[in-house]
Design an enzyme around this catalytic site. Sequence first.
Site, PDB file in Angstrom:
ATOM      1  N   GLU A 361       0.733  -1.056  -0.277  1.00  0.00           N
ATOM      2  CA  GLU A 361      -0.204   0.012  -0.373  1.00  0.00           C
ATOM      3  C   GLU A 361       0.719   1.506   0.213  1.00  0.00           C
ATOM      4  OE1 GLU A 361      -1.629   2.884   0.882  1.00  0.00           O
ATOM      5  OE2 GLU A 361      -1.745   2.627   3.172  1.00  0.00           O
ATOM      6  N   CYS A 395      -2.698   8.642   3.741  1.00  0.00           N
ATOM      7  CA  CYS A 395      -2.332   7.896   1.986  1.00  0.00           C
ATOM      8  C   CYS A 395      -3.618   8.046   1.543  1.00  0.00           C
ATOM      9  CB  CYS A 395      -2.458   5.991   2.721  1.00  0.00           C
ATOM     10  SG  CYS A 395      -0.945   5.497   3.728  1.00  0.00           S
TER      11      CYS A 395
END
Length: 649
Positions: A361, A395
């Site tokens: 990720e 993120c």
Amino acid sequence: MSDDASFSSGNSCSPPLALASFHTGMAHVALNLFSMDTSVNSSADPAVTFVISALFTLTLILLAVSLHLLNKEWHLWRDFKLTLEGIFDRVPSIENEVILPSLAPPTNKSTNTKPPPLFNPSSPELLHCFCPSTLSPLGTVPNLTPSQISSRAARAKAAQASWKHSTFAQRRRVLRTLQKYIVSHVDEICRLCARDSGKTRVDALLGEILTTCEKIRTLLHHGETWLTRSARPVNPMMLHKSAYVEYVPLGVLGIIAPWNYPFHNMLNHVLSGIFSGNAVMTKVSEHTSWSSVYFHSMCRAALEVNGFDPELVQLCTGGAETGRALVECPDVDKIFFTGSPNVGRHVMRGAAPFLKPVVLELGGKDAMVFCEDVKLDDVIPWAMRGCFQNCGQNCCGVERLFVYESIEKDFIKAMVERVGSLRQGCPLGERDVDCGAMVMDAQCDIIQALVDDAVSKGAVVHCGGKRNKGEAIAEGGQFYQPTLISGVTPAMRIWKEEVFGPIMCVITVPNDDDEVCVQMVNDCPFGLGSSVYSASTSRALAIGSQFQTGMFTANDFGVNYLIQSLPFGGVKDSGFGRFAGPEGLRACCLERSIVVDRIPGVRTSIPKAIDYPMDTERGMGFGIGLVELFYGDSIWIKLKSILALIRYG
């Protein structure tokens, strides 16, 4: 003897006392819910009480069955069982097992004028931690060597050998023990996060506590269902067989967690890892290791008080060498990495010689789109939260704000006042602040370079645009001003490079053109999340369905991650693989395909026509007949194939 007396003193039709109490209670609830006459007494006549109770109970049952039929995903019996488990199976406390550090607000300004080094040559075995808001020291943690990582992996592997046989009820009990502690220590955990990562306590509540509690709740309610073996359909040739997929723990999971949310990022994979039967080793960021020691102790305590080996979870602190050792450790079976694309490539490179699977990720540059039909007063709060939550260190934070041309001027005018009024400072100081510090001082330099490049190419900074060293930042620390910048074009680095800071980057969508908007959003190497705001939900969906992103939300922001039944992850430079949801939980397992005989005593045998030694003509005739029988497209071909099977079989 009166009728009432005979009813209460032993008539054979009288229900037992407990049942009578049940009927009285149910009738009382029913009358309170549905009767307008408050003078009605549910206990006036036992026969009436029984009838009301029976009808109300039947109504509830029919309602539950109807809801179950309407929502096939609702597992009625499962939820009933879990409700009883939660009520009657009380979990132990870990109050005495977890010792938190002093959480008193800082009283003295640090003497440091620049960030102290994390590693000191005079003590290479230690990692030195400091508060990013004040630059004051917090303490030290071990800088683990490869041999120490191997030792911890061996202990984790040994603990997992017994843990993998634990029941789901036992695993839920561990998670509920953790949840009990978290819920009763929300403020303390938020203060720990604020001290170690510089975020405000409210940002910690939203990004650390809320997400973690929802992760636990989701696993408690759905985890067993998602890991229960999955039946698969068989073909007509294999009707005598049953096929299913079972989800087997991999062994030891290696986690490399980032620094932006130290509490959630550490517990996130620990929760899914241990629930799926694995051991978990977590390499936390060197920038937020201090608080992770305490968060890790919660996990170990929850295991230990429930009778399980706390060595199942391991904390790995240190620098890049520690992370590399975890990736290359032969006892670690899979790596979950969250961080930058550059480091993600190093992780893949380190895992490749071992053919070790990885989930990456790698952050994002999420787009938020405001169409011309939105109400500015409604969407401005979303822009603020999307860009400045956790000082932009998210993120899935909003890094590109696409505003349709006809409303851009009004939008910027409103945002100048909102962004310019944001208060910044130490989150544990005496005054309220909206934005805290940057976890990494080097990130401030990266942000400054991106802003300066944009300005040099024609962008306009309306407020902010530099480090915050004003009088309001009396504590010192690593602060970058909340910034509003517009006029951003593809020629600028900030168009495509991840900022990861408190920057509201406004991009104009010319002529309010939806197709142009889609092209602009997709002109980006990242593809994590995205959102579109429009008065028309169908329009928002039509635009968002064309985005090259792993996640999309219509008229909302960030809720994908709060719905833990959804997988989280992206495409392109945002990485691959998923965590959360059934996909993420099953990613912690080996998906093993199983085939067994459906009917006892009926087993497959190899026909003589295709057995060794081979008769080619007979074998081909039988094989062609088999193919035509099961895959031929006409009745005539299928009938002919039966004759061929008889002839050659």
